[in-house]
Enzyme design. Sequence first.
Site, short mmCIF file in Angstrom:
data_model
loop_
_atom_site.label_atom_id
_atom_site.label_comp_id
_atom_site.label_asym_id
_atom_site.label_seq_id
_atom_site.Cartn_x
_atom_site.Cartn_y
_atom_site.Cartn_z
N PRO A 1 0.82 -1.21 0.00
CG PRO A 1 0.01 -1.01 2.17
CD PRO A 1 0.69 -1.97 1.26
N GLY B 1 1.33 5.51 0.75
CA GLY B 1 0.90 6.56 1.65
C GLY B 1 0.69 6.12 3.09
CG LEU C 1 4.51 0.42 4.45
CD1 LEU C 1 3.72 -0.71 3.80
CD2 LEU C 1 5.24 -0.09 5.69
N GLY C 2 7.51 3.85 2.63
CA GLY C 2 8.52 4.30 1.68
C GLY C 2 8.15 4.09 0.23
CB SER C 3 4.92 3.59 -1.54
OG SER C 3 4.24 4.73 -1.06
CB SER C 4 6.98 8.60 -2.15
OG SER C 4 7.69 8.74 -0.93
CB ALA D 1 9.79 2.00 -3.57
CG ASP E 1 12.36 6.14 3.49
OD1 ASP E 1 13.01 5.67 4.46
OD2 ASP E 1 11.20 6.54 3.59
#
Length: 266
Positions: free
Chosen positions: A31, A33, A36-39, A41, A81
């Site tokens: 998921p 936002g 978890l550092g999605s931006s 990644a 990140d």
Amino acid sequence: MFRPIVYIAQRMLEKFHSDSGIKIIVRAEFPSGVGLGSSSACCVAAAASISGLFENNTKEEILKMSIDAERTIFENTSGADCTACVYGGILEYNKDGHVKKLEFVPEFDLVVANSGITHSTSRVVSMVRQFKDERQEVFSSLCTQEASLIEEALNALQKNDLAKIGKLMTRNQEFLEKIGVSNDTLGSMISLVKDVSYGAKITGAGDGGCIIALADKANLDRTLGALAKKYECFSAKIDMIGLEQSFDLKSQNLNFSEIFMQELNF
């Protein structure tokens, strides 16, 4: 999320005076936002994939590009990140950008549970800044204690002492609660795994998003079970490789390139 990707695409097209079109597809199994550092990644995946169409770059060059891209949404990003996404493993990282990769293979799992509460990183940063300004002595004391905790954690990690690591995670959570970046929901989630995991804490900026709980094969199922009835949760291992590049170009037409940016596990 998309602004950094557009930034990288425009930068590469301008650098190589290209009028090609680029279609970008982002695929992820975690998921976004939720801390978890999605931006980060996506920034790393975009930097590697898009630049790879035009030139070969080292991991260091890709990292710099991805941090520049992330600054289009988080102006004061630490870069930590993005660095973790590029190099993988467990890293010792300071605010000056010094990076040291710990040379051991982790023997544990992280159980990630999503509170379902959205949060704003900029809002949390403002909250912490206000706490620092209003309670300078307390904040300074917490920073000193945190520095000591980090040294203990580095030592415990290299010994794979999960009991010690878990206790340090719990203590870190107490510090975070004192500066006001946790909330009742996150606290209750942590309480659910208090007796079955080695330790747990919030991840990301806090004030929503996810918690992580430390487990291994002896207590992984119990830790997941304590959270699964009420929250979206999954287990993850530390990826030791970091950035890997692969391309699936659907067309050789110079005016069209299709880039598949695969999930970066971390």
